[in-house]
Design an enzyme around this catalytic site. Structure first.
Site, PDB file in Angstrom:
ATOM      1  N   CYS A 176       0.802  -1.232   0.000  1.00 52.74           N
ATOM      2  CA  CYS A 176       0.000   0.000   0.000  1.00 52.74           C
ATOM      3  C   CYS A 176       0.828   1.273   0.000  1.00 52.74           C
ATOM      4  O   CYS A 176       0.509   2.231  -0.733  1.00 52.74           O
ATOM      5  CB  CYS A 176      -0.992   0.009   1.170  1.00 52.74           C
TER       6      CYS A 176
ATOM      7  N   ASP B 159      -7.540   5.274  -1.654  1.00 47.15           N
ATOM      8  CA  ASP B 159      -7.156   4.053  -0.959  1.00 47.15           C
ATOM      9  C   ASP B 159      -6.391   3.108  -1.888  1.00 47.15           C
ATOM     10  O   ASP B 159      -6.944   2.619  -2.871  1.00 47.15           O
ATOM     11  CB  ASP B 159      -8.423   3.362  -0.441  1.00 47.15           C
TER      12      ASP B 159
ATOM     13  N   HIS C   8      -5.583   0.102  -1.319  1.00 42.08           N
ATOM     14  CA  HIS C   8      -5.876  -1.304  -1.050  1.00 42.08           C
ATOM     15  C   HIS C   8      -6.884  -1.891  -2.041  1.00 42.08           C
ATOM     16  O   HIS C   8      -7.244  -3.063  -1.944  1.00 42.08           O
ATOM     17  CB  HIS C   8      -6.416  -1.493   0.376  1.00 42.08           C
TER      18      HIS C   8
END
Lengths: 433, 466
Positions: free
Chosen positions: B299, B423, B425
């Site tokens: 990440c 994000d 992820h």
């Protein structure tokens, strides 16, 4: 189910007349147009005699295959777009009938190979690849028609239908256009004498551009499978060819960062206008095929002319040296009797209608009165400039236009001299008187 | 963005014109004359009657130099907006696939794309073909000029007028190209001139400059300085680097990454709050992209990639976005990690992000330390000020997760704050709808953070340069 051949009734007449000649074996070629389901034959022409005084071939063994195929190649230069050499015919006595089939096979494949050699384009998957071999027995008058797939030399002949009909080409539309040329051929430093090679390479690049160009027929882009007839009245056809400029990118699709540079020993420029024409059959023709027909004519007329130019240069100048400025042979048209079609020929500067008429008689075996030969389609430049005028641009330095009824140069300007031999490539072919 | 001006339409013509220079001598003045002559010929072709405009995704062909002859359906006096209407409705012409494509596009056809063609059947000469031979030794330099020019037209302007302006734009672009080629000539080597469009702040609008291919931005600084002065642009941030080139609506990005997904979101309602957002363009980098399965450990790498993409697309660096391996190698090179680090699946944090930005891109960053997640509520002013001054995306790492902060919605009076989060992820495909619907790019509240974990933020600083 084999192919069908729809044959012009005049061709039947011609073949019947040939059969009355006392000879064991007569060969010739068949000319017409292919379509997806059937082919149309509009003209048959016997192979010209080799030397005057020789007895007409007595047996198939005497048949000079090279001669027959060379005749086919020369004739294919005289055909505008849409028309092509469809095959070979043989008229023999009954005892030679069986051998004739083998001979036909050999001739058909050899002719196709020779004709496609100088072409700037290749047959595609969609093109018809069958060529016809017609045999007529001089005694029984029976005609046996077979086709050979030129893409597969090992394949066996297939039987085909041979039917006579009158007015085969009556309703065939014609596409005409004039194409502007402005080509530049660099001559390498090391072999600046090999003009023909440089021109060939340049023409191949030009042909690629031609093939990818956009054709507008009656204002519509003709790249679809839509039927040709639907896009407008066929007798109001206007044709425009638009060229997609070259990309000149590397194989990876990335642009070059600098100009491609090469050192040259000289250059050739080719500038002028080509008159192009294509005949289209009227049976389920796609718009795309119409565009292809005219594009092919454009490519053919240029490649034929340059080929003839260099052949002539070799014969007449011996060392292949050209003057600083020479025109390519001019395209002229002559109507095919009994049809609405015209065939074409190329006339060198020192020739006239008489020579053209003689060639039509020799190659295609029909008479055409001189006044019917149309020499007005292309104009010939009256060349006034000589070499050595310093930096020349890409167009000829001086050009003045004149419509000359014949293209005879005024005296004093050097021209390539044509000897009494008319057929420029085969010195064997005699002058017909 | 240009789309905001509803009364204007852009006509963009692209094509490739062959330039052929015959260099009889290799000394400077000879070459210069030959190049100028060659460009003169190209300009002559462009103003000749053989020039044809083809409107993309349509059957329309226009001859702008022939009194604007067109194929059926439109006339010289047709208004631009009518032309646009015809393109939008997708004319039936043999069932082309273009009509389906229109639905996928963002509906914004304020650009009319035109391809350049030359007509072959428009004879400039009238005589049959002649071969001319020149026996002079010379150098031949050939290239395809990648012309790309735009004009802006009012919706009610006639297309005839717009097209003749386009021809004018083509001629002046050719002149610009000539200057660019002559300026960067060396011996007989000519660099291919390439046009770039820049959307400058109003009232300037779209501007086109020609740069020589192969010369890096760094070497073109003095030219850019001149242009900054000419267009009255600030002297401290890049506007005219190649990476700043305007991206026309409807053109796909070659690399396939999503750009600025946050623009598809609407701000949450927050009393008395103002948005402070990232400036410019970034690409969304996340798990599983580039056939790299970094799910569970990558990440921070992805956040770093997003930040690198920002610096590349704003023109601060020509370096492409680094891969995981390249990031790891950079850390080894600065001595921060042992060589076994490369190829491993070890996490990195803000300090490593700062180090890599410095090592690979020459970018300095500030590190902000927050002792516990709940303290982030007090960072409103700091973050707002960062987005105003620097406008760069922020990498935040804490707990076991790393994210990218693209902006804050902050109220100076109430102290209320929301965070615009990208994000890394996300493991799906480049689907804007999905990314925004499911909140992979979205506005989050304070509850998004681990209240007790400590956080490090990496705030990259924008270099003051053009």
């Amino acid at each position: 189910m084999g192919r069908g051949y729809i044959v012009e009734a005049l061709v039947e007449q011609y073949l019947v007349n040939l059969q009355t000649v006392h000879a064991s074996c007569i060969s010739g070629i068949l000319i017409g147009q292919c379509s997806s389901q059937r082919d149309y034959v509009v003209l048959a022409a016997q192979t010209p005699q080799k030397d005057c005084g020789a007895v007409r071939g007595c047996s198939l063994g005497d048949l000079d295959a090279d001669w027959v195929t060379e005749h086919g190649r020369q004739v294919s230069r005289m055909l505008p777009g849409g028309l092509s050499v469809l095959g070979v015919f043989l008229i023999t006595s009954p005892d030679l009938s069986k051998e004739a089939q083998n001979t036909l096979r050999k001739l058909v494949y050899a002719m196709e190979k020779l004709i496609s050699m100088g072409r700037l384009w290749n047959l595609t998957e969609e093109d018809v690849s069958e060529r016809v071999g017609l045999h007529i027995c001089s005694k029984t008058k029976k005609a046996v028609c077979r086709t050979f797939d030129v893409r597969d030399p090992k394949s066996s002949a297939r039987p085909a239908d041979w039917k006579y009909q009158s007015g085969v080409s009556d309703s065939w539309p014609v596409l005409k256009c004039s194409v502007d040329l402005d080509l530049y051929f660099p001559l390498s430093e090391t072999s600046s004498e090999n003009l023909e090679n440089s021109v060939k390479i340049g023409l191949q690049k030009w042909a690629k551009q031609m093939e990818s160009s956009v054709c507008l027929i009656n204002g519509k882009h003709s790249d679809s499978d839509a039927e040709f007839m639907c896009i407008g009245f066929w007798w109001l056809l206007s044709l425009r060819c638009l060229c997609r400029p070259p990309q000149m990118s590397s194989a990876l699709g990335e642009q070059r960062s600098s100009a491609a540079a090469e050192a040259c020993g000289g250059s050739l420029t080719l500038a002028g206008v080509l008159q192009c024409r294509a005949y289209l059959h009227s049976h389920k023709l796609k718009a795309r095929q119409a565009a292809e027909a005219i594009k092919r004519d454009i490519m053919n007329t240029l490649s034929s002319r340059t080929e003839m130019f260099f052949e002539d240069l070799l014969i007449n100048e011996g060392d292949g040296k050209m003057a600083s400025q020479q025109p390519l042979p001019q395209r002229v048209f002559a109507p095919l009797p009994g049809t609405s079609l015209s065939l074409c020929d190329y006339m060198f500067p020192d020739e006239g209608a008489a020579e053209v008429g003689e060639r039509f008689k020799e190659m295609l075996d029909f008479d055409i009165p001189e006044e019917q030969i149309d020499m007005t389609q292309e104009r010939v430049a009256l060349l006034l400039c000589t070499s050595g005028l310093g930096f020349a641009t890409h167009s000829p330095c001086v050009e003045s236009l004149n419509i000359l009824p014949t293209s005879r140069f005024p005296p004093g300007i050097p021209v390539s001299s044509h000897s009494a031999k008319i057929c420029r490539t085969i010195s064997k072919l005699p002058v017909q008187l | 963005m240009v789309a905001s001006d509803r009364s204007a339409i852009i006509l963009r013509a692209r094509g490739s014109l062959e330039l052929r220079c015959l260099l009889d001598g290799t000394d400077g003045s000879h070459v210069q004359k030959a190049v100028s002559r060659a460009f003169e010929r190209v300009r002559a072709r462009v103003t000749s009657q053989a020039l044809v405009f083809r409107v993309r995704d349509s059957p329309m062909f226009i001859w702008p130099n022939k009194g604007c002859q067109v194929t059926e359906g439109i006339a010289e006096t047709t208004a631009c907006k009518d032309l646009q209407q015809r393109l939008r409705s997708g004319e039936p012409d043999g069932g082309k696939r273009s009509s389906k494509k229109k639905d996928k596009r963002n509906g914004d056809t304020s650009v009319i794309n035109i391809d350049l063609l030359m007509e072959l059947t428009e004879p400039g000469r009238e005589a049959g073909p002649t071969l001319t031979r020149r026996e002079v030794r010379h150098h031949l330099a050939q290239m395809a000029l990648p012309v790309d020019c735009v004009v802006t037209a009012g919706m009610d302007d006639g297309i005839g007028d717009a097209f003749s302006r386009l021809v004018g734009a083509l001629c002046s672009q050719l002149t610009d190209m000539e200057s660019a080629v002559l300026r960067h000539i060396s011996g007989t080597s000519l660099l291919v001139p390439q046009p770039f469009h820049f959307h400058l702040p109003e009232p300037t609008g779209l501007v086109t400059l020609v740069y020589p291919t192969g010369v890096p931005d760094a070497q073109l600084e003095s030219f850019r300085k001149e242009m900054h002065v000419r267009f009255a642009l600030p002297e401290d941030r890049p506007y005219l680097r190649r990476a700043n080139a305007y991206h026309f609506p409807g053109e796909p990005f070659k690399d396939g990454y999503l750009r600025n997904p946050h623009l598809a979101l609407s701000h949450p309602a927050l009393e008395d709050a103002k948005p402070f957002l990232v400036q410019g363009v970034y690409s969304y980098h996340h798990y599983m992209q580039d056939r790299m399965d970094d799910s569970g450990w990558g990440c921070a790498y992805r956040s770093l990639q997003t930040i690198c993409s920002w610096f590349q697309q704003q023109g601060y660096t020509e370096r492409v976005v680094p891969s995981h391996k390249e990031i790891q190698q950079a850390l080894v090179d600065v001595g921060d990690k042992p060589s076994s680090f490369v190829g491993s699946r070890q996490w990195i944090g803000s300090i490593e992000v700062q180090a890599v930005l410095d090592q690979l891109l020459g970018i300095t960053s500030r590190i902000l330390f927050v002792s516990q997640g709940s303290e982030l509520v007090n960072q409103g002013r700091e973050l707002a000020s960062h987005f105003q001054r620097e406008g760069t995306p922020i990498m935040i790492g804490g707990g076991v997760l790393a994210h990218t902060i693209l902006g804050v919605l902050w109220s100076e009076t109430t102290g209320d704050i929301r965070f615009l989060i990208l994000d890394p992820h996300y493991t799906g495909g480049e689907d804007l709808q999905l990314v925004t619907d499911k909140g992979w790019c979205g506005w989050k509240g304070m509850d998004f953070w681990d209240q007790r974990a400590y956080y490090n933020l990496c705030l990259p600083q924008r270099p003051r340069a053009i």
